[in-house]
Write a protein that holds these residues in place. Structure first.
Motif, PDB file in Angstrom:
ATOM      1  N   MET A 291       0.823  -1.204   0.000  1.00  0.00           N
ATOM      2  CA  MET A 291       0.000   0.000   0.000  1.00  0.00           C
ATOM      3  C   MET A 291       0.866   1.267   0.000  1.00  0.00           C
ATOM      4  N   LYS A 292       2.015   1.206   0.655  1.00  0.00           N
ATOM      5  CA  LYS A 292       2.944   2.335   0.594  1.00  0.00           C
ATOM      6  C   LYS A 292       3.440   2.532  -0.838  1.00  0.00           C
ATOM      7  N   GLY A 293       3.606   1.413  -1.548  1.00  0.00           N
ATOM      8  CA  GLY A 293       3.994   1.494  -2.945  1.00  0.00           C
ATOM      9  C   GLY A 293       2.935   2.177  -3.789  1.00  0.00           C
ATOM     10  N   VAL A 294       1.663   1.921  -3.461  1.00  0.00           N
ATOM     11  CA  VAL A 294       0.557   2.584  -4.159  1.00  0.00           C
ATOM     12  C   VAL A 294       0.615   4.091  -3.894  1.00  0.00           C
ATOM     13  N   GLN A 295       0.804   4.475  -2.633  1.00  0.00           N
ATOM     14  CA  GLN A 295       0.914   5.900  -2.293  1.00  0.00           C
ATOM     15  C   GLN A 295       2.048   6.563  -3.076  1.00  0.00           C
ATOM     16  N   LEU A 296       3.190   5.899  -3.127  1.00  0.00           N
ATOM     17  CA  LEU A 296       4.359   6.458  -3.802  1.00  0.00           C
ATOM     18  C   LEU A 296       4.099   6.634  -5.293  1.00  0.00           C
ATOM     19  N   ALA A 297       3.468   5.638  -5.907  1.00  0.00           N
ATOM     20  CA  ALA A 297       3.185   5.714  -7.346  1.00  0.00           C
ATOM     21  C   ALA A 297       2.215   6.840  -7.665  1.00  0.00           C
ATOM     22  N   LEU A 298       1.194   7.000  -6.848  1.00  0.00           N
ATOM     23  CA  LEU A 298       0.215   8.059  -7.081  1.00  0.00           C
ATOM     24  C   LEU A 298       0.855   9.431  -6.943  1.00  0.00           C
ATOM     25  N   GLN A 299       1.741   9.563  -5.965  1.00  0.00           N
ATOM     26  CA  GLN A 299       2.410  10.849  -5.781  1.00  0.00           C
ATOM     27  C   GLN A 299       3.384  11.118  -6.922  1.00  0.00           C
ATOM     28  N   GLN A 300       4.082  10.079  -7.343  1.00  0.00           N
ATOM     29  CA  GLN A 300       5.100  10.241  -8.377  1.00  0.00           C
ATOM     30  C   GLN A 300       4.508  10.515  -9.748  1.00  0.00           C
ATOM     31  N   PHE A 301       3.442   9.797 -10.095  1.00  0.00           N
ATOM     32  CA  PHE A 301       2.939   9.863 -11.455  1.00  0.00           C
ATOM     33  C   PHE A 301       1.732  10.786 -11.628  1.00  0.00           C
ATOM     34  N   LEU A 302       0.939  10.968 -10.579  1.00  0.00           N
ATOM     35  CA  LEU A 302      -0.224  11.834 -10.696  1.00  0.00           C
ATOM     36  C   LEU A 302      -0.137  13.073  -9.810  1.00  0.00           C
ATOM     37  N   LYS A 303       0.933  13.172  -9.019  1.00  0.00           N
ATOM     38  CA  LYS A 303       1.094  14.288  -8.078  1.00  0.00           C
ATOM     39  C   LYS A 303      -0.068  14.331  -7.092  1.00  0.00           C
ATOM     40  N   LEU A 304      -0.512  13.154  -6.683  1.00  0.00           N
ATOM     41  CA  LEU A 304      -1.628  13.028  -5.749  1.00  0.00           C
ATOM     42  C   LEU A 304      -1.153  12.383  -4.461  1.00  0.00           C
ATOM     43  N   GLU A 305      -1.708  12.841  -3.340  1.00  0.00           N
ATOM     44  CA  GLU A 305      -1.494  12.160  -2.070  1.00  0.00           C
ATOM     45  C   GLU A 305      -2.759  11.389  -1.717  1.00  0.00           C
ATOM     46  N   ALA A 306      -2.578  10.246  -1.078  1.00  0.00           N
ATOM     47  CA  ALA A 306      -3.712   9.413  -0.703  1.00  0.00           C
ATOM     48  C   ALA A 306      -3.520   8.926   0.724  1.00  0.00           C
ATOM     49  N   SER A 307      -4.612   8.857   1.463  1.00  0.00           N
ATOM     50  CA  SER A 307      -4.597   8.349   2.828  1.00  0.00           C
ATOM     51  C   SER A 307      -5.266   6.978   2.858  1.00  0.00           C
ATOM     52  N   LEU A 308      -4.685   6.063   3.632  1.00  0.00           N
ATOM     53  CA  LEU A 308      -5.135   4.679   3.608  1.00  0.00           C
ATOM     54  C   LEU A 308      -5.398   4.147   5.012  1.00  0.00           C
ATOM     55  N   ILE A 309      -6.429   3.311   5.121  1.00  0.00           N
ATOM     56  CA  ILE A 309      -6.655   2.492   6.310  1.00  0.00           C
ATOM     57  C   ILE A 309      -6.487   1.049   5.847  1.00  0.00           C
ATOM     58  N   THR A 310      -5.463   0.385   6.332  1.00  0.00           N
ATOM     59  CA  THR A 310      -5.055  -0.888   5.757  1.00  0.00           C
ATOM     60  C   THR A 310      -5.375  -2.078   6.659  1.00  0.00           C
ATOM     61  N   GLY A 311      -5.319  -3.266   6.053  1.00  0.00           N
ATOM     62  CA  GLY A 311      -5.291  -4.497   6.834  1.00  0.00           C
ATOM     63  C   GLY A 311      -6.612  -5.119   7.194  1.00  0.00           C
ATOM     64  N   TYR A 312      -7.662  -4.903   6.417  1.00  0.00           N
ATOM     65  CA  TYR A 312      -8.938  -5.572   6.664  1.00  0.00           C
ATOM     66  C   TYR A 312      -8.875  -6.977   6.038  1.00  0.00           C
ATOM     67  N   GLU A 313      -9.097  -7.995   6.834  1.00  0.00           N
ATOM     68  CA  GLU A 313      -8.979  -9.363   6.362  1.00  0.00           C
ATOM     69  C   GLU A 313     -10.328  -9.927   5.922  1.00  0.00           C
ATOM     70  N   PHE A 314     -10.291 -10.806   4.927  1.00  0.00           N
ATOM     71  CA  PHE A 314     -11.497 -11.529   4.508  1.00  0.00           C
ATOM     72  C   PHE A 314     -11.083 -12.822   3.827  1.00  0.00           C
ATOM     73  N   THR A 315     -12.004 -13.773   3.774  1.00  0.00           N
ATOM     74  CA  THR A 315     -11.712 -15.078   3.175  1.00  0.00           C
ATOM     75  C   THR A 315     -12.668 -15.436   2.046  1.00  0.00           C
ATOM     76  N   THR A 316     -13.879 -14.922   2.100  1.00  0.00           N
ATOM     77  CA  THR A 316     -14.865 -15.193   1.055  1.00  0.00           C
ATOM     78  C   THR A 316     -15.458 -13.880   0.581  1.00  0.00           C
ATOM     79  N   MET A 317     -16.172 -13.917  -0.530  1.00  0.00           N
ATOM     80  CA  MET A 317     -16.793 -12.697  -1.013  1.00  0.00           C
ATOM     81  C   MET A 317     -17.867 -12.206  -0.060  1.00  0.00           C
ATOM     82  N   ASP A 318     -18.575 -13.120   0.586  1.00  0.00           N
ATOM     83  CA  ASP A 318     -19.579 -12.702   1.572  1.00  0.00           C
ATOM     84  C   ASP A 318     -18.919 -12.015   2.765  1.00  0.00           C
TER      85      ASP A 318
END
Length: 512
Positions: free
Chosen positions: A246-273
């Motif tokens: 996710m840090k890589g996503v932030q870096l890419a967005l800043q580098q290529f689109l000049k955008l900053e993004a805030s993230l809440i990470t780490g929600y786990e799931f096993t099935t689509m439901d």
């Protein structure tokens, strides 16, 4: 397969031709749109790979003309990251996809051209087949219907299989997802896309999808609303690895689109439901980003809950200065403002209520004899803040313009701002001097002349005032309060507190 490369830069054309050596693809090239149309008139080209910015006839106009003259021609845009607005426009006019100059490799280029050729050959036979742009829109529409319970999971799977949307068909034992909010999206949309939100969203999604698919080919992204998204990280069960991605996503967005993004990470799931239930249960977590700094990356469990609300009038009563001899009147004002924002951040009230709280703060300041300008009131009223700190910056600017600049030297203003911003962390006088670029001896003398106390005494006073506010208005423990104001030793904290208020912190709390 017959391919036409349209690019005005000869080195780029040469590089593309080199990557396609031994691919079996027949190549033609053109320097601009006019030359490309001449080639197309005499050759039965299957695929056209075109740049956007070219002389005479650019890529946009070329694609428009080809849509009319050669409707079966499969056009692919060759784009820079900085040209995403134009790339999206090209997609609207008929281009099927785009490739990024900065990231395209020999393997990915050949793969994309082969896929494009197969799709172009089958397009007339497979009516209803989705191209990459349509796929992005369809899967987001399906997700939206599913999220808002307009279709159930069985219907979702049925529709996705019919449309060949693979993202809803997975067998991973454990995966993770992240909430992402684009910081200051409205400003970016206005400056880059002339307020065309759909186009801006689409441009953002294409970059983000490309980045996350580097981690897993099935990774996807869904748009919720208001520049908020969900990033799927299939097959990932390691929290640290997930956060690094996710840090890589932030870096890419800043580098290529000049955008900053805030993230809440780490929600786990096993099935689509379990995924959709976790999203529905957790989506309101994104409101807490209002109280974070831009470009943050946090966990759901990092956010504190508040066990009680605070009467703001009582709060302001509690921040009155007990020892007027230590501070000038102008020193009290920034501390009142700082304390107010700390409390609002601690309470994590609904962002929609903050403007009313700010009006209360202004009223309090005026009752204390300060003249609050109409400009400040108007700016607060009109401001659509992305973060609580956006409002705080307005007050800090007002302090500098109307209460410090007239009576303080620039170095002192910068020093006071540094202290108020960093008091909760460990720092030294040398850190302040380095920040304002002044010698320690000169700064210490200058500060004492302007503030009437030494730097150390002032910092201690700031911390003790904040400590008393937290002690009287929150249920935080004494140890937690000490840590919040930048004093790690609880015994030293208690000693310092008693020095300032003639009572130890635990007894001061019990007297309330």
């Amino acid at each position: 397969m017959k391919l036409l490369i349209v690019e005005d830069e000869a080195p780029v054309r040469k590089h593309m031709k080199w990557m396609l050596e031994d691919s079996g693809i027949e190549l033609w090239e053109a320097e601009n749109g006019r030359e490309a149309l001449d080639v197309l008139e005499h050759k039965a080209i299957d695929i056209m790979l075109t740049d956007i910015r070219m002389p005479i006839i650019d890529g946009i106009e070329l694609i428009q003309q080809c849509k009319l003259l050669y409707p079966r021609l499969w056009s692919i845009v060759l784009s820079n990251y900085a040209e995403f607005d134009l790339a999206q426009l090209a997609l609207r006019y008929g281009a099927k996809n785009y490739l990024l100059k900065a990231t395209v490799s020999k393997e990915s280029l050949v793969s994309e051209l082969n896929r494009a050729y197969e799709n172009s050959r089958n397009e007339s036979l497979e009516k209803g087949r989705l191209d990459s742009n349509e796929l992005l829109m369809v899967q987001n529409s399906l997700f939206y219907e599913w999220l808002h319970q307009r279709i159930n999971t069985a219907e979702l799977i049925k529709r996705s299989m019919k449309l060949n949307v693979q993202v809803f068909q997975f067998e991973e034992t454990q995966s993770m997802f992240t909430f992402l909010e684009v910081d200051r999206f409205t400003d970016w949309c206005a400056s880059k896309f002339n307020c065309q939100a759909d186009l801006a969203i689409y441009a953002f999604m294409n970059v983000a999808v490309e980045v996350i698919k580097q981690f897993h080919p099935k990774n996807e992204l869904f748009h919720l609303e208001n520049a908020r998204f969900i990033l799927l990280d299939f097959g990932e069960c390691n929290r640290e690895k997930h956060d690094e991605k996710m840090k890589g996503v932030q870096l890419a967005l800043q580098q290529f689109l000049k955008l900053e993004a805030s993230l809440i990470t780490g929600y786990e799931f096993t099935t689509m439901d379990s995924f959709i239930e976790k999203v529905r249960h957790s989506v309101n977590d994104m409101t807490q980003l209002f109280y974070c700094m831009p470009a943050c990356l946090i966990s759901p469990n990092e956010q504190e809950s508040t066990s009680k609300d605070i009467d703001l009038y009582s709060f302001f009563q509690n921040i009155e200065v007990e020892n007027e001899n230590n501070y000038t009147m102008n020193s009290n004002l920034p501390m009142w403002i700082e304390s107010f924002f700390d409390l609002v951040r601690y309470l994590k009230r609904q962002p929609s209520t903050v403007k009313e709280d700010l009006k209360f703060l202004i009223t309090f300041i005026e009752k204390k004899g300060y003249s609050v300008t109409e400009d400040l009131k108007t700016e607060i009223s009109r401001k659509q803040a992305y973060r609580l700190n956006d409002y705080k910056i307005i007050f800090e600017q007002w302090l500098n313009d109307y209460h410090y600049m007239g009576t303080h030297r620039k170095e002192i203003v910068e020093a006071l701002n540094y202290i108020h911003e960093h008091y909760s962390n460990k720092f030294t006088v040398d850190d302040i001097c380095n920040h304002i670029n002044i010698s320690r001896s000169h700064f210490s003398k200058l500060f004492k002349e302007h503030q009437g106390v030494s730097v150390i005494e002032y910092v201690e006073g700031v911390r003790m005032k904040q400590a008393r506010v937290l002690l009287r208005t929150t249920p935080l423990t004494i140890s937690e309060i000490a840590d919040r104001i930048g004093v790690q030793d609880i015994f030293y904290f208690s000693k310092l507190y008693k020095k300032y208020y003639k009572v130890n912190p635990s007894k001061d709390r019990s007297m309330l």
